[in-house]
Design a protein around this motif. Structure first.
Motif, mmCIF file in Angstrom:
data_model
loop_
_atom_site.group_PDB
_atom_site.id
_atom_site.type_symbol
_atom_site.label_atom_id
_atom_site.label_comp_id
_atom_site.label_asym_id
_atom_site.label_seq_id
_atom_site.Cartn_x
_atom_site.Cartn_y
_atom_site.Cartn_z
ATOM 1 N N PRO A 123 0.825 -1.217 0.000
ATOM 2 C CA PRO A 123 0.000 0.000 0.000
ATOM 3 C C PRO A 123 0.854 1.261 0.000
ATOM 4 O O PRO A 123 1.895 1.320 0.662
ATOM 5 N N ARG A 124 0.415 2.248 -0.736
ATOM 6 C CA ARG A 124 1.217 3.454 -0.948
ATOM 7 C C ARG A 124 1.476 4.237 0.329
ATOM 8 O O ARG A 124 2.435 4.994 0.425
ATOM 9 N N ASP A 125 0.608 4.086 1.341
ATOM 10 C CA ASP A 125 0.767 4.842 2.583
ATOM 11 C C ASP A 125 1.586 4.089 3.634
ATOM 12 O O ASP A 125 1.643 4.503 4.799
ATOM 13 N N THR A 126 2.210 2.973 3.239
ATOM 14 C CA THR A 126 3.012 2.187 4.170
ATOM 15 C C THR A 126 4.129 3.042 4.770
ATOM 16 O O THR A 126 4.915 3.668 4.049
ATOM 17 N N TYR A 127 4.199 3.045 6.093
ATOM 18 C CA TYR A 127 5.195 3.841 6.810
ATOM 19 C C TYR A 127 6.482 3.032 6.932
ATOM 20 O O TYR A 127 6.494 1.931 7.483
ATOM 21 N N THR A 128 7.565 3.574 6.394
ATOM 22 C CA THR A 128 8.833 2.847 6.416
ATOM 23 C C THR A 128 9.992 3.811 6.228
ATOM 24 O O THR A 128 9.791 4.994 5.906
ATOM 25 N N GLU A 129 11.200 3.319 6.401
ATOM 26 C CA GLU A 129 12.394 4.126 6.173
ATOM 27 C C GLU A 129 12.565 4.378 4.680
ATOM 28 O O GLU A 129 12.505 3.449 3.870
ATOM 29 N N ILE A 130 12.762 5.640 4.318
ATOM 30 C CA ILE A 130 13.032 5.997 2.928
ATOM 31 C C ILE A 130 14.552 6.003 2.758
ATOM 32 O O ILE A 130 15.228 6.946 3.162
ATOM 33 N N VAL A 131 15.073 4.939 2.181
ATOM 34 C CA VAL A 131 16.523 4.767 2.073
ATOM 35 C C VAL A 131 17.117 5.830 1.146
ATOM 36 O O VAL A 131 16.661 6.020 0.018
ATOM 37 N N SER A 136 11.746 8.627 7.681
ATOM 38 C CA SER A 136 10.704 7.618 7.509
ATOM 39 C C SER A 136 9.446 8.340 7.075
ATOM 40 O O SER A 136 9.126 9.416 7.590
ATOM 41 N N ASP A 137 8.731 7.749 6.122
ATOM 42 C CA ASP A 137 7.566 8.434 5.559
ATOM 43 C C ASP A 137 6.720 7.405 4.809
ATOM 44 O O ASP A 137 6.996 6.203 4.850
ATOM 45 N N LYS A 138 5.692 7.887 4.117
ATOM 46 C CA LYS A 138 4.902 7.010 3.259
ATOM 47 C C LYS A 138 5.796 6.500 2.138
ATOM 48 O O LYS A 138 6.541 7.259 1.521
ATOM 49 N N SER A 300 -1.690 -13.394 -6.033
ATOM 50 C CA SER A 300 -1.579 -12.047 -5.471
ATOM 51 C C SER A 300 -1.609 -12.071 -3.953
ATOM 52 O O SER A 300 -2.259 -12.919 -3.337
ATOM 53 N N TYR A 301 -0.901 -11.104 -3.381
ATOM 54 C CA TYR A 301 -0.917 -10.933 -1.934
ATOM 55 C C TYR A 301 -0.702 -9.455 -1.629
ATOM 56 O O TYR A 301 -0.042 -8.744 -2.391
ATOM 57 N N MET A 302 -1.273 -8.999 -0.517
ATOM 58 C CA MET A 302 -1.105 -7.612 -0.118
ATOM 59 C C MET A 302 -0.551 -7.547 1.300
ATOM 60 O O MET A 302 -0.989 -8.284 2.186
ATOM 61 N N LEU A 303 0.442 -6.696 1.502
ATOM 62 C CA LEU A 303 1.047 -6.514 2.814
ATOM 63 C C LEU A 303 -0.009 -6.084 3.829
ATOM 64 O O LEU A 303 -0.721 -5.103 3.624
ATOM 65 N N HIS A 304 -0.121 -6.835 4.923
ATOM 66 C CA HIS A 304 -1.100 -6.531 5.961
ATOM 67 C C HIS A 304 -0.563 -5.471 6.922
ATOM 68 O O HIS A 304 0.651 -5.398 7.173
ATOM 69 N N GLY A 305 -1.465 -4.697 7.475
ATOM 70 C CA GLY A 305 -1.075 -3.670 8.429
ATOM 71 C C GLY A 305 -2.290 -2.992 9.026
ATOM 72 O O GLY A 305 -3.433 -3.398 8.783
ATOM 73 N N ASP A 306 -2.045 -1.942 9.797
ATOM 74 C CA ASP A 306 -3.116 -1.187 10.451
ATOM 75 C C ASP A 306 -2.915 0.296 10.204
ATOM 76 O O ASP A 306 -1.770 0.781 10.133
ATOM 77 N N GLY A 307 -4.034 1.019 10.096
ATOM 78 C CA GLY A 307 -3.972 2.458 9.927
ATOM 79 C C GLY A 307 -3.672 3.150 11.247
ATOM 80 O O GLY A 307 -4.142 2.728 12.304
ATOM 81 N N LYS A 308 -2.874 4.203 11.176
ATOM 82 C CA LYS A 308 -2.536 4.968 12.374
ATOM 83 C C LYS A 308 -2.284 6.416 11.995
ATOM 84 O O LYS A 308 -1.633 6.693 10.980
ATOM 85 N N ARG A 309 -2.809 7.333 12.807
ATOM 86 C CA ARG A 309 -2.600 8.759 12.555
ATOM 87 C C ARG A 309 -1.439 9.257 13.412
ATOM 88 O O ARG A 309 -1.444 9.103 14.631
ATOM 89 N N MET A 310 -0.424 9.831 12.746
ATOM 90 C CA MET A 310 0.728 10.397 13.446
ATOM 91 C C MET A 310 0.977 11.804 12.912
ATOM 92 O O MET A 310 1.037 12.005 11.696
ATOM 93 N N HIS A 311 1.126 12.749 13.831
ATOM 94 C CA HIS A 311 1.337 14.154 13.444
ATOM 95 C C HIS A 311 0.243 14.623 12.478
ATOM 96 O O HIS A 311 0.506 15.338 11.504
ATOM 97 N N ASN A 312 -0.960 14.140 12.765
ATOM 98 C CA ASN A 312 -2.155 14.498 11.984
ATOM 99 C C ASN A 312 -2.104 14.002 10.539
ATOM 100 O O ASN A 312 -2.789 14.530 9.659
ATOM 101 N N ILE A 313 -1.295 12.968 10.303
ATOM 102 C CA ILE A 313 -1.199 12.350 8.966
ATOM 103 C C ILE A 313 -1.499 10.869 9.120
ATOM 104 O O ILE A 313 -1.018 10.212 10.050
#
Length: 347
Positions: A123-131, A136-138, A300-313
């Motif tokens: 998912p495009r909004d996945t929070y991770t380290e931007i190498v 770290s961002d979407k 097909s498979y999709m990375l599982h995760g949960d939505g979370k609001r941080m710094h109003n994002i």
């Protein structure tokens, strides 16, 4: 009298023999035609490949040269055409001269020998380290950050590094597709089949307004693009629609029999498609997989995760357990010694 009867008998015998010879020749020609028709049916793929080699191969390779964009410092490793490999497929929603973001990120594994593909959607909004960016961002921001940092290389390099770090997997190749250009591709193909069972209506004040009618046999390029861009339900559903759309394009391309459209499609793709796969490698791979029985089988498979609001994002936080599952899944598919019956099929 007897002489006349003998002459008539001889003439009749001659006519009968001539008719018999004509009938035999006709039967032989009919047999030959039948054999040729049956051969064309049985060996239609081989004939199609021969036709492609004879008439289109050079044209397609020249067009693919326009899309060939290797990344500096990355070398293509030679491997057998039958060996599994990975491709990071990036669907970029870029309009005019703006800097696009990779709204579709699919880690893809191709198993040519088995005629199978594995799509792992992130998912495009996945929070991770931007190498390479020091933050770290979407995850879809990596493409834009990379484009700003170095226009000569563009976004793929930073996105490749970021996805590779997230999944702990090497990425052999990348391919970017600009969805904006797919309007022309779909229209050139005469439309595309999409599983739309209820009208899709984009009505939010901040969004483009459109309605996509349900249950149509084929959808136009604009309708298909709106289907991909629709976002008034959830990003998870939007990611799934993008994956469905890409498969629908593949299916439609396989259905098409008009070889004459190849150059027109290649012209469109040349402006909206980039990859670091060498043109000749793409052609040989396509020919190899085309000769397999049926269209490629896609899992097909999709990375599982949960939505979370941080710094109003709003962000999508991936589950560590699911990342470990994806590592197991992709390792299984990338292993050339994995038999087709031993492949893990995600659900």
């Amino acid at each position: 009298m007897q002489t006349e009867q003998h002459a008539n008998t001889k003439r009749n015998t001659s006519r009968t023999t001539t008719r018999k010879k004509k009938w035999i020749r006709g039967f032989i020609w009919l047999g030959l035609v039948t054999v040729l028709v049956l051969s064309a049916f049985v060996f239609r793929k081989q004939l199609a490949v021969f036709t492609f080699d004879a008439l289109m191969s050079g044209v397609v390779e020249n067009k693919l040269n326009e899309s060939y964009k290797p990344i500096e410092g990355r070398q293509e490793v030679d491997r057998k055409i039958t060996e599994p490999f990975s491709v990071l497929l990036l669907g970029v929603d870029q309009r005019d001269d703006e800097i696009g973001r990779a709204d579709t990120i699919i880690y893809t594994i191709v198993r040519p020998q088995d005629n199978k593909l594995l799509f792992v959607s992130i998912p495009r909004d996945t929070y991770t380290e931007i190498v390479g960016h020091g933050s770290s961002d979407k995850i879809n921001h990596a493409y834009a950050f990379g484009s700003v940092k170095d226009n000569r290389i563009g976004g793929p390099q930073m996105t490749i590094a970021t996805v590779s770090k997230l999944l702990d997997r090497d990425i052999h190749h990348y391919a970017t597709i600009n969805f904006e250009g797919f309007k022309d591709v779909v229209d050139t193909m005469g439309g595309v089949k999409l599983p739309i069972y209820e009208d899709i209506i984009n009505k939010a004040v901040v969004h483009d307004k459109f309605r996509i009618q349900a249950n149509k046999p084929l959808y136009s390029g604009l309708e298909a693009l709106n289907y991909v861009r629709y976002r008034e339900d959830s990003d998870m559903n939007r990611t799934e629609r993008q994956r469905i759309f890409l498969k629908a394009i593949m299916d439609r391309a396989i259905e098409m029999e008009q070889v004459s459209k190849i150059t027109e499609l290649m012209d469109i793709m040349g402006k909206n498609f980039t990859t670091d796969m060498k043109p000749r490698s793409i052609i040989e791979l396509a020919k190899y997989m085309f000769q397999a029985e049926g269209a490629p089988s896609i899992s097909s498979y999709m990375l599982h995760g949960d939505g979370k609001r941080m710094h109003n994002i709003w962000y999508y936080i991936p589950e560590e357990e699911d990342i470990n599952y994806i590592k197991t899944l992709t390792n299984n598919w990338l292993n050339p010694n994995t038999a087709p019956t031993e492949l893990i099929i995600p659900h």
